[in-house]
Design a protein around this motif. Sequence first.
Motif, PDB file in Angstrom:
ATOM      1  N   ARG A  15       0.835  -1.231  -0.027  1.00  0.00           N
ATOM      2  CA  ARG A  15      -0.003  -0.168  -0.210  1.00  0.00           C
ATOM      3  C   ARG A  15       0.955   1.198   0.013  1.00  0.00           C
ATOM      4  O   ARG A  15       1.662   1.421   0.829  1.00  0.00           O
ATOM      5  CB  ARG A  15      -0.852  -0.003   1.362  1.00  0.00           C
ATOM      6  CG  ARG A  15      -1.987   1.133   1.281  1.00  0.00           C
ATOM      7  CD  ARG A  15      -2.776   1.161   2.523  1.00  0.00           C
ATOM      8  NE  ARG A  15      -1.917   1.328   3.633  1.00  0.00           N
ATOM      9  CZ  ARG A  15      -2.510   1.261   4.867  1.00  0.00           C
ATOM     10  NH1 ARG A  15      -3.749   0.898   5.145  1.00  0.00           N
ATOM     11  NH2 ARG A  15      -1.785   1.425   5.935  1.00  0.00           N
ATOM     12  N   GLY A  16       0.946   1.829  -1.189  1.00  0.00           N
ATOM     13  CA  GLY A  16       1.425   3.101  -1.180  1.00  0.00           C
ATOM     14  C   GLY A  16       3.180   3.238  -0.907  1.00  0.00           C
ATOM     15  O   GLY A  16       3.648   3.931  -0.351  1.00  0.00           O
ATOM     16  N   GLY A  17       3.704   2.183  -1.112  1.00  0.00           N
ATOM     17  CA  GLY A  17       5.092   2.124  -1.123  1.00  0.00           C
ATOM     18  C   GLY A  17       5.556   1.616   0.159  1.00  0.00           C
ATOM     19  O   GLY A  17       6.828   1.707   0.710  1.00  0.00           O
ATOM     20  N   GLU A  18       4.672   1.120   1.120  1.00  0.00           N
ATOM     21  CA  GLU A  18       4.965   0.733   2.333  1.00  0.00           C
ATOM     22  C   GLU A  18       5.866  -0.634   2.293  1.00  0.00           C
ATOM     23  O   GLU A  18       5.639  -1.404   1.440  1.00  0.00           O
ATOM     24  CB  GLU A  18       3.730   0.425   3.506  1.00  0.00           C
ATOM     25  CG  GLU A  18       3.018   1.734   3.725  1.00  0.00           C
ATOM     26  CD  GLU A  18       1.955   1.519   5.036  1.00  0.00           C
ATOM     27  OE1 GLU A  18       2.197   0.572   5.588  1.00  0.00           O
ATOM     28  OE2 GLU A  18       0.884   2.065   4.450  1.00  0.00           O
ATOM     29  N   ARG A  19       6.898  -0.895   3.028  1.00  0.00           N
ATOM     30  CA  ARG A  19       7.504  -2.109   3.498  1.00  0.00           C
ATOM     31  C   ARG A  19       6.890  -3.053   4.158  1.00  0.00           C
ATOM     32  O   ARG A  19       6.180  -2.864   5.135  1.00  0.00           O
ATOM     33  CB  ARG A  19       8.982  -1.840   4.035  1.00  0.00           C
ATOM     34  CG  ARG A  19       9.950  -0.980   3.300  1.00  0.00           C
ATOM     35  CD  ARG A  19      11.103  -0.458   4.258  1.00  0.00           C
ATOM     36  NE  ARG A  19      11.784  -1.990   4.417  1.00  0.00           N
ATOM     37  CZ  ARG A  19      12.309  -2.054   5.669  1.00  0.00           C
ATOM     38  NH1 ARG A  19      12.068  -1.238   6.793  1.00  0.00           N
ATOM     39  NH2 ARG A  19      12.859  -3.253   5.985  1.00  0.00           N
ATOM     40  N   ALA A  20       6.851  -4.245   3.445  1.00  0.00           N
ATOM     41  CA  ALA A  20       6.312  -5.678   4.014  1.00  0.00           C
ATOM     42  C   ALA A  20       7.114  -6.835   3.809  1.00  0.00           C
ATOM     43  O   ALA A  20       6.749  -7.762   2.950  1.00  0.00           O
ATOM     44  CB  ALA A  20       4.798  -5.637   3.638  1.00  0.00           C
ATOM     45  N   PRO A  21       8.434  -6.754   4.379  1.00  0.00           N
ATOM     46  CA  PRO A  21       9.414  -7.776   4.124  1.00  0.00           C
ATOM     47  C   PRO A  21       8.984  -9.035   4.892  1.00  0.00           C
ATOM     48  O   PRO A  21       9.926  -9.894   4.974  1.00  0.00           O
ATOM     49  CB  PRO A  21      10.536  -7.076   4.363  1.00  0.00           C
ATOM     50  CG  PRO A  21      10.352  -6.294   5.337  1.00  0.00           C
ATOM     51  CD  PRO A  21       8.926  -5.704   5.144  1.00  0.00           C
ATOM     52  N   HIS A  22       8.193  -9.403   5.375  1.00  0.00           N
ATOM     53  CA  HIS A  22       7.463 -10.523   6.341  1.00  0.00           C
ATOM     54  C   HIS A  22       7.809 -11.793   5.739  1.00  0.00           C
ATOM     55  O   HIS A  22       8.779 -12.591   6.297  1.00  0.00           O
ATOM     56  CB  HIS A  22       6.241 -10.356   6.941  1.00  0.00           C
ATOM     57  CG  HIS A  22       5.851  -9.152   7.313  1.00  0.00           C
ATOM     58  ND1 HIS A  22       5.504  -7.977   6.294  1.00  0.00           N
ATOM     59  CD2 HIS A  22       5.488  -8.550   8.640  1.00  0.00           C
ATOM     60  CE1 HIS A  22       5.017  -7.112   7.302  1.00  0.00           C
ATOM     61  NE2 HIS A  22       5.250  -7.334   8.392  1.00  0.00           N
ATOM     62  N   LYS A  23       7.544 -12.128   4.460  1.00  0.00           N
ATOM     63  CA  LYS A  23       7.852 -13.073   3.656  1.00  0.00           C
ATOM     64  C   LYS A  23       9.012 -13.653   3.269  1.00  0.00           C
ATOM     65  O   LYS A  23       9.729 -14.518   3.506  1.00  0.00           O
ATOM     66  CB  LYS A  23       6.641 -13.217   2.684  1.00  0.00           C
ATOM     67  CG  LYS A  23       5.360 -13.759   2.947  1.00  0.00           C
ATOM     68  CD  LYS A  23       4.315 -13.823   1.878  1.00  0.00           C
ATOM     69  CE  LYS A  23       3.099 -14.118   2.235  1.00  0.00           C
ATOM     70  NZ  LYS A  23       2.082 -14.243   0.851  1.00  0.00           N
TER      71      LYS A  23
END
Length: 293
Positions: A15-23
């Motif tokens: 969403r809007g360039g947010e980082r989500a590097p969980h996987k």
Amino acid sequence: MDWIERVAEMRRWTRGGERAPHKPLLLLYALGRFQQHGNQPIHFSAAEAELKKLLKEYGPPRDTSPGYPFHHLTNDGLWLVNTRHGAGSPGPELGRLRDSQATGRLHPDLARALSEEPSLLGRIARFLLDANFAPSLHADLCLLAGLDLEALDTVREIRKAVRRDPGFRDRVLMAYEYCCAFCSYDGWLDGTVVGLDAAHVRWWAFDGPDDMSNGLCLCAIHHKLFDKGVLGLTKERTIAVSAKYVGRSDASRAMVLSLAGRPARNPQPGLDAVEQGHIGWHNSQVFRSPARL
């Protein structure tokens, strides 16, 4: 089967360039375990603390749960979860994962491919690092994930289709007159700049361009601290220091704490300063707020 493509297609919340590097972080951790122990089941109860540390250090500033990737990575054909009740994940809730004695492991097809083609592990790991994290973080991240970075560095052919601009560093260092924008360090050795980097404010992995509006000349230590979220920039381009940073020595006070509120060095007149949009991205996705007053 092209496993690099499979990894690249891994579904992630965006969403809007947010980082989500969980996987990606879980997959790097699983690759490290595979490198050390083969495809033995990884017990969530044993891995929870290590995954939590990876997410805290290399995930976004907001809190996140290690149960999220442990469960949701099963949707990408790369990871399997079993419990004492049989196959299938009980969901992302920590209590359920613990109570059901959940274990995870790489999909058998991926594990087989890694065994048959030893270089594949390095290529997948390098792709995950390049696609999700600033280069200054790669070595420490691999160490925490249990990956042998020296072995990975023997394989470098995987890179994003859009190549980085080799002239970016020279332009940024010239713009800041070969001087750290935070501390004014300006070292040379035999006519060559040493210890200075061209830092991306918005990371290249998250569409940060290789141009002056996204670059800062920083010494190696302040570049690392900037990418770790210890340091940031305000809208007024003064230096922000995270209130979560603790440094008790004279060196920490002089090199980090004393920077709080100090104006960052500007580029030479007529050259682009860092864009507000890139500063805002770094503040929301990397900097560990709140800032020290």
